[in-house]
Design a protein around this motif. Sequence first.
Motif, short mmCIF file in Angstrom:
data_model
loop_
_atom_site.label_atom_id
_atom_site.label_comp_id
_atom_site.label_asym_id
_atom_site.label_seq_id
_atom_site.Cartn_x
_atom_site.Cartn_y
_atom_site.Cartn_z
N TYR A 1 -18.09 -31.85 35.98
CA TYR A 1 -18.97 -30.71 36.21
C TYR A 1 -19.27 -29.90 34.95
O TYR A 1 -20.43 -29.60 34.66
CB TYR A 1 -18.37 -29.79 37.29
N VAL A 2 -18.23 -29.55 34.19
CA VAL A 2 -18.44 -28.68 33.03
C VAL A 2 -19.16 -29.40 31.91
O VAL A 2 -20.11 -28.86 31.31
CB VAL A 2 -17.09 -28.11 32.53
N SER A 3 -18.74 -30.63 31.59
CA SER A 3 -19.38 -31.37 30.49
C SER A 3 -20.87 -31.63 30.72
O SER A 3 -21.68 -31.42 29.82
CB SER A 3 -18.65 -32.70 30.25
N PRO A 4 -21.29 -32.09 31.93
CA PRO A 4 -22.74 -32.26 32.14
C PRO A 4 -23.51 -30.95 31.99
O PRO A 4 -24.63 -30.94 31.45
CB PRO A 4 -22.82 -32.80 33.57
N TRP A 5 -22.93 -29.86 32.49
CA TRP A 5 -23.58 -28.55 32.33
C TRP A 5 -23.73 -28.20 30.86
O TRP A 5 -24.81 -27.77 30.42
CB TRP A 5 -22.79 -27.47 33.06
N ALA A 6 -22.65 -28.37 30.07
CA ALA A 6 -22.71 -28.04 28.64
C ALA A 6 -23.70 -28.93 27.91
O ALA A 6 -24.46 -28.46 27.05
CB ALA A 6 -21.32 -28.17 28.02
N ALA A 7 -23.73 -30.23 28.25
CA ALA A 7 -24.67 -31.15 27.60
C ALA A 7 -26.11 -30.78 27.92
O ALA A 7 -26.99 -30.84 27.04
CB ALA A 7 -24.38 -32.59 28.03
N SER A 8 -26.38 -30.39 29.17
CA SER A 8 -27.74 -29.99 29.54
C SER A 8 -28.15 -28.70 28.83
O SER A 8 -29.32 -28.54 28.45
CB SER A 8 -27.86 -29.82 31.05
#
Length: 356
Positions: free
Chosen positions: A114-121
């Motif tokens: 959850y956190v990594s995809p949000w940060a990447a986006s």
Amino acid sequence: MMMVDLLKTTFSVLIVLVVIIVSRNFIKILKMAVDGLISTEAIASILGLKIVLASANFMVPAVFVSVLMVLGRMYRDQEMSALSSAGAGVGRLYLAVFKTIIPVVFVAAWMSLYVSPWAASKVEQIIFEEQQNIGVRAISAGKFSEYNKRDLIFYVEKISEDKVMHDVFVQSKRANEVGIVTAEMAEVRNINKDLYIVFINGERVQGNAGTVDFVLEKFIEYGMRLDSGGGGIQVNPINGIATRNLLHTRDLGELSELHHRLSVPLSIIVLVIMAVPLAQVSPRSGVYGNLFAAFLIYFSFANFEKVSSSWMVKGEISAWLGFWSAYFLAAFIIVILLVRLYSLTWIVMQLKGKRA
């Protein structure tokens, strides 16, 4: 005591790894700011998001190394011998380790899914927004500004708050010809992932001084491609896709990204199982006795994950084999380590005892 040591060591190792990786990214971010590709305001945002991404990616090696270091110190200080004399076998040891590691596994899963995809986006969004404004940052109102290695020279009378340039003059060089563009307004647009400055309501003159071969034209809109400079931070759009959108995908690239996110918590569990027998050292070997072998095993495991994922994307192996092949290899290594530590006879006796 061991739980506290494991958490402290994991946190310390993770900080060291994150600082090393983020420092390299920080140099790239500064270079982009110097080149005018991003604004100074975006530096802190991108750096913070990169710290989040690095923390999620390096949870696996941080936990693996911390278990090796803590258990290795316990072997060196004869604490393991004392525990064994008190009747605490390998099962108790695994139980004590996983009481500490299981919460870390849940945190790693949350960050990876959850956190990594949000940060990447968010990084992708910031880079896109900065590219939208790249031309305006490089051009100052009331001054001549150079662009594309001096092939473009701009003069803008005024830049409004909505980033629209007014009363624009541009001299451009293409091959051996010089062009002059004047327009009432101009703005920077992102078209097919390339940057263009679009002139509105103006005239264009193209030719060489001293010749009669000139092109004169009026236009409502006229676009001119800008060189964004290249390099900088590489952004993969797949990294920013939400995990729930990847669950039913059939695209092999997106499926590889889903496997990568799921592998973070699974890899922690597998490598911790591997670390317990690998951490056994003699008192004279010191706390770092088996770290070199551990690093070889970890890098082999991580590289095999990437290779099998690459084979899956290319269609050379099936999706399930691309995901599980690395864990089959890890299970084989775990069996070898347990046999080396406790002997095959002891393992068979334990299995027979449980069946009985």
